[in-house]
Design an enzyme around this catalytic site. Structure first.
Site, PDB file in Angstrom:
ATOM      1  N   ASN A 193      40.591  38.186  57.834  1.00 16.22           N
ATOM      2  CA  ASN A 193      39.698  37.687  56.801  1.00 16.22           C
ATOM      3  C   ASN A 193      38.932  36.481  57.301  1.00 16.22           C
ATOM      4  O   ASN A 193      39.307  35.867  58.296  1.00 16.22           O
ATOM      5  CB  ASN A 193      40.520  37.259  55.585  1.00 16.22           C
ATOM      6  CG  ASN A 193      40.563  38.355  54.546  1.00 16.22           C
ATOM      7  OD1 ASN A 193      39.509  38.855  54.130  1.00 16.22           O
ATOM      8  ND2 ASN A 193      41.744  38.732  54.144  1.00 16.22           N
ATOM      9  N   HIS A 380      42.818  32.040  28.730  1.00 14.91           N
ATOM     10  CA  HIS A 380      43.372  32.850  29.814  1.00 14.91           C
ATOM     11  C   HIS A 380      43.019  34.315  29.615  1.00 14.91           C
ATOM     12  O   HIS A 380      43.206  34.848  28.520  1.00 14.91           O
ATOM     13  CB  HIS A 380      44.897  32.678  29.876  1.00 14.91           C
ATOM     14  CG  HIS A 380      45.511  33.323  31.068  1.00 14.91           C
ATOM     15  ND1 HIS A 380      46.612  34.141  31.006  1.00 14.91           N
ATOM     16  CD2 HIS A 380      45.162  33.274  32.376  1.00 14.91           C
ATOM     17  CE1 HIS A 380      46.915  34.560  32.230  1.00 14.91           C
ATOM     18  NE2 HIS A 380      46.060  34.046  33.071  1.00 14.91           N
ATOM     19  N   GLU A 382      44.131  37.416  31.704  1.00 16.49           N
ATOM     20  CA  GLU A 382      44.752  38.216  32.774  1.00 16.49           C
ATOM     21  C   GLU A 382      44.309  39.659  32.559  1.00 16.49           C
ATOM     22  O   GLU A 382      44.485  40.193  31.464  1.00 16.49           O
ATOM     23  CB  GLU A 382      46.274  38.100  32.730  1.00 16.49           C
ATOM     24  CG  GLU A 382      47.010  39.000  33.710  1.00 16.49           C
ATOM     25  CD  GLU A 382      46.597  38.784  35.166  1.00 16.49           C
ATOM     26  OE1 GLU A 382      46.835  37.705  35.692  1.00 16.49           O
ATOM     27  OE2 GLU A 382      46.011  39.725  35.776  1.00 16.49           O
ATOM     28  N   HIS A 450      41.595  33.509  39.384  1.00 14.45           N
ATOM     29  CA  HIS A 450      42.742  33.854  40.244  1.00 14.45           C
ATOM     30  C   HIS A 450      42.629  35.302  40.724  1.00 14.45           C
ATOM     31  O   HIS A 450      42.026  36.131  40.055  1.00 14.45           O
ATOM     32  CB  HIS A 450      44.052  33.637  39.497  1.00 14.45           C
ATOM     33  CG  HIS A 450      44.440  32.183  39.466  1.00 14.45           C
ATOM     34  ND1 HIS A 450      45.690  31.740  39.803  1.00 14.45           N
ATOM     35  CD2 HIS A 450      43.710  31.088  39.177  1.00 14.45           C
ATOM     36  CE1 HIS A 450      45.715  30.415  39.716  1.00 14.45           C
ATOM     37  NE2 HIS A 450      44.530  29.995  39.324  1.00 14.45           N
ATOM     38  N   GLU A 451      43.199  35.556  41.888  1.00 14.04           N
ATOM     39  CA  GLU A 451      43.045  36.843  42.576  1.00 14.04           C
ATOM     40  C   GLU A 451      41.561  37.208  42.680  1.00 14.04           C
ATOM     41  O   GLU A 451      41.109  38.269  42.224  1.00 14.04           O
ATOM     42  CB  GLU A 451      43.831  37.979  41.896  1.00 14.04           C
ATOM     43  CG  GLU A 451      45.322  37.755  41.860  1.00 14.04           C
ATOM     44  CD  GLU A 451      45.749  36.878  40.698  1.00 14.04           C
ATOM     45  OE1 GLU A 451      45.101  36.938  39.646  1.00 14.04           O
ATOM     46  OE2 GLU A 451      46.719  36.123  40.843  1.00 14.04           O
ATOM     47  N   GLU A 469      41.662  30.849  43.078  1.00 13.86           N
ATOM     48  CA  GLU A 469      42.939  30.854  43.789  1.00 13.86           C
ATOM     49  C   GLU A 469      42.614  31.353  45.202  1.00 13.86           C
ATOM     50  O   GLU A 469      42.137  30.583  46.013  1.00 13.86           O
ATOM     51  CB  GLU A 469      43.944  31.723  43.056  1.00 13.86           C
ATOM     52  CG  GLU A 469      45.354  31.535  43.557  1.00 13.86           C
ATOM     53  CD  GLU A 469      46.337  32.417  42.827  1.00 13.86           C
ATOM     54  OE1 GLU A 469      47.452  31.952  42.601  1.00 13.86           O
ATOM     55  OE2 GLU A 469      46.020  33.585  42.502  1.00 13.86           O
ATOM     56  N   GLU A 475      52.793  28.740  43.067  1.00 16.56           N
ATOM     57  CA  GLU A 475      53.624  29.732  42.378  1.00 16.56           C
ATOM     58  C   GLU A 475      54.589  30.456  43.326  1.00 16.56           C
ATOM     59  O   GLU A 475      55.645  30.902  42.898  1.00 16.56           O
ATOM     60  CB  GLU A 475      52.737  30.743  41.649  1.00 16.56           C
ATOM     61  CG  GLU A 475      51.850  31.540  42.581  1.00 16.56           C
ATOM     62  CD  GLU A 475      50.836  32.421  41.841  1.00 16.56           C
ATOM     63  OE1 GLU A 475      50.585  32.204  40.652  1.00 16.56           O
ATOM     64  OE2 GLU A 475      50.298  33.343  42.498  1.00 16.56           O
TER      65      GLU A 475
END
Ligand code: NOJ
Length: 670
Positions: A193, A380, A382, A450-451, A469, A475
């Site tokens: 990457n 949030h 998700e 995130h992700e 993230e 975490e």
């Protein structure tokens, strides 16, 4: 609200355009004359090369494309035009590592045309800065190449010899960059990457990355020889790399160079290659520190889903809000308040409902309670990668939060694939993430993603893209099977992952005495957790621990004091994987902050304070490892002292194994 409109240019613009005398041999140098870019054709095939101080660093490397719907564009070219420009401006950021950013570069723009056949046209634009090179391809409007189905981009990066590189693999360990970086010879890497950071044989440093990834596939690097990579675009599930319609441009391919790894970390080249801010009003964008109903889920003390341990209840949220209000935090993240978390949510996110709460949570009431106390809820979303399900609800989901005064949302894509088949970092993902940021901006909402797909400086154009993230965060210290992040991890990421932009790493674990089934542990001292607030930049910065773990701990004062937005930043020293010291000046005051950290080895670090302002005496509030501190068995031993210092002073720190130190410099006498 802070000084309102920031997206204007200040300083002066020098622009000069001239055609090259000899279009067959084109080169430009950086403003300081040290870097030289050469572009030329060899039997119709385009090549670029880069040298530094007269020494080659990138040997002639070829360029071009292969398509599904038409013949390749990689040779058979002639140069029809080459023009040169230069720019020297300074622009201002609403938040960042720096308030003012200088963009000083020289540009070479080459127009190529095929000598026969469809006589298609390709532009290649090069920009050379003192700290590196950016180049991109542009397909202008033309009849014989109007829709592009790219199956290969053929950009090579050819080093003079095999170098050592810090890298993470592509997709094999996980699909959102959450691997530990490793240092090997180039020939020992997989497809890797970017950012990839090279330790060059002459002692200098170089990083390959990209800028302005807005509607294209991410570039990964395929090893083609022990001294060479070729761009390897992340495919759609059908194997195609990129769909485009002319006029169409690729992201910038970037090569950062520096004498020290700190030079790479302080580069603004990636931001400079992105478009200026497109939002008219950014008065609502506010860097903020936050706490959250979060770490307790990762420790398995609360659950996201319903049941006796449900974390996101109205009552619990109010306790968190009270704590935030009492301690000066602007936000409380609440995860697990909405329907969809019962069952194996990480496998299939299609049950997530972003507008309906569980019966024990009243969003309106919680937001009203927060507003009374000047604390905002951090929303949030998700998705577990179920993008179709999310996009259907996107407008309603942001409208709901906007109605209740929520101005930032953390998004998440835990799943190997998006919608069961697409990579996070393919063109599908790139388009989705940008759609979320743009939609959020219309509802005056900041994003913490995130992700994600890796950062490429898009936050300049959309400054509501606050943090991402895209790296192995705190975490992992709760549940990873390999024991947690090793002490070296955070001495590596300032020079690797951080080249992609702000990282919501979530520092600030104070209670080291927890036990999870995986047995993972935070492998730092308490002082190092404090230092991470300076080392790892994020304009949304979390105090990650369960709030009650901060009560009556004197070191918590540093977490309350430290800003998350900076007007200046400097790397004072650092060896990747060993140690690093960074100082930063608060965006809104005259205070400076210092963070210094080490890997598993104890070490003495001495710094001079010449970065401080002339003529000012500062009170240095120092949080350092106690004499018995050790990340393994005595992480909380911390020593807090105050000292008067000036720019002529020095400070020395005895860092414990896995340790660090954090300092706040408060001006006291002018
Ligand atoms: C992974 C994120 O990184 C983490 O912060 C979050 O708590 C979980 N997903 C659940 O959304």
């Amino acid at each position: 609200m802070k000084n309102v409109i920031f997206c204007f240019l200040i300083g002066c613009i020098f622009l000069s355009v001239q055609s090259c005398n000899s279009p067959g041999n084109t080169s430009i140098t950086s403003p300081d004359g040290q870097l030289k870019l050469d572009f030329f054709l060899k039997k119709g095939e385009p090549f670029y090369a880069l040298s530094r101080g007269g020494e080659e660093i990138i040997l002639p490397s070829s360029m071009g494309f292969e398509f599904k719907n038409m013949p390749p564009m990689k040779d058979n070219f002639k140069i029809v035009k080459a023009t040169k420009d230069s720019v020297n401006i300074t622009w201002e950021q609403p938040w960042g590592q720096f308030k003012k950013v200088r963009d000083n570069h020289k540009e070479l723009s080459v127009t190529l045309q095929e000598k026969s056949g469809d006589k298609r046209i390709l532009h290649i634009i090069f920009r050379v800065f003192d700290d590196g090179l950016g180049f991109r391809y542009e397909f202008p409007e033309q009849p014989n190449a109007d829709s592009l189905v790219i199956i290969n981009e053929l950009t090579q990066f050819t080093f003079t010899r095999e170098q050592k590189v810090w890298w993470i693999p592509v997709h094999s360990e996980n699909s959102y960059y959450e691997s530990l970086f490793r240092l090997t010879k180039m020939g020992e890497t997989d497809t890797i990457n970017t950012p990839a950071t090279f330790e060059m044989n002459d002692g200098s440093f170089l990083a390959i990355h990209e800028a302005a990834l807005t509607d294209y596939a991410s570039m990964t690097l395929l090893l083609t020889d022990s001294n060479q990579y070729e761009s390897d675009l992340v495919p759609w599930s059908n194997g195609v790399k990129v769909y485009g319609r002319v006029p169409f441009q690729t992201p910038w391919r970037t090569i950062l160079v520096g004498d020290t790894p700190g030079d790479l970390a302080m580069s603004n080249l990636t931001l400079n290659l992105n478009e200026p801010c497109v939002l008219d009003d950014i008065s609502w964008i506010e860097p903020t520190k936050y706490i959250g109903i979060w770490w307790a889920m990762h420790l398995d003390e609360y659950t996201w889903g319903q049941g006796p341990k449900h974390g996101a209840t109205t009552q619990n949220a109010k306790r968190y809000i009270d704590f935030a209000a009492e301690n000066g935090f602007g936000g409380v993240l609440i995860e697990g308040w909405n329907l969809g978390w019962d069952g194996n949510w990480a496998k299939d996110g299609s049950d997530f409902n972003f507008t309906t709460s569980y019966p024990d949570f009243d969003l309106e009431e919680v937001c009203r309670y927060g507003a009374k106390k000047n604390v905002r809820i951090i929303g949030h979303h998700e998705t577990a990668g179920a993008v179709f399900n999310y996009e259907k609800q996107l407008e309603d989901a942001f409208a709901l939060y906007h109605r209740y005064g929520v101005n930032s949302v953390k998004t998440g894509y835990v799943n190997k694939y998006l919608d069961g088949k697409e990579w996070h970092d393919g063109q599908f993902g790139v388009r989705h993430y940008r759609n979320v940021v743009e939609t959020a901006a219309r509802y005056k909402i900041m994003i913490d993603n995130h992700e994600p797909v890796k950062g490429t400086g898009l936050e300049r154009t959309y400054p509501n893209l606050m943090a991402q993230e895209g790296g192995r965060g705190q975490e992992y210290n709760a549940w990873s099977a390999d024991g947690g992040n090793p002490p070296s991890h955070t001495t590596i990421i300032p020079f690797t992952r951080m080249l992609a932009g702000p990282f919501d790493f979530t520092p600030g674990i104070f209670n080291f005495d927890y036990h999870t089934a995986a047995g993972a542990k935070v492998q730092t001292t308490l002082a190092k957790q404090l230092a991470l607030y300076v080392i790892i930049f994020s304009p949304l910065q979390m105090a990650a621990d369960i709030p009650w773990n901060y009560e009556n701990v004197p070191a918590f004062q540093f977490v309350k004091d430290v800003p998350c937005n900076w007007s200046e930043s400097k790397v004072l020293n650092g060896i990747i994987g060993e140690f690093v010291t960074i100082v930063r000046k608060d965006y809104n005051s005259e205070e400076w902050y210092l963070g210094t950290i080490t890997n598993e080895k104890k070490r003495n670090i001495s710094v001079d304070l010449s970065f401080l302002e002339e003529g000012i005496t500062y009170l240095a509030q120092i949080y350092e490892d106690g004499v018995k501190a050790n990340y393994k068995d005595n992480p909380t031993d911390i020593h807090i002292i105050e000292k008067k210092v000036t720019k002529d002073s020095g400070l020395s720190f005895k860092l414990a194994p896995g340790g660090g130190a954090a300092v706040r410099f408060v001006p006291i006498v002018r």
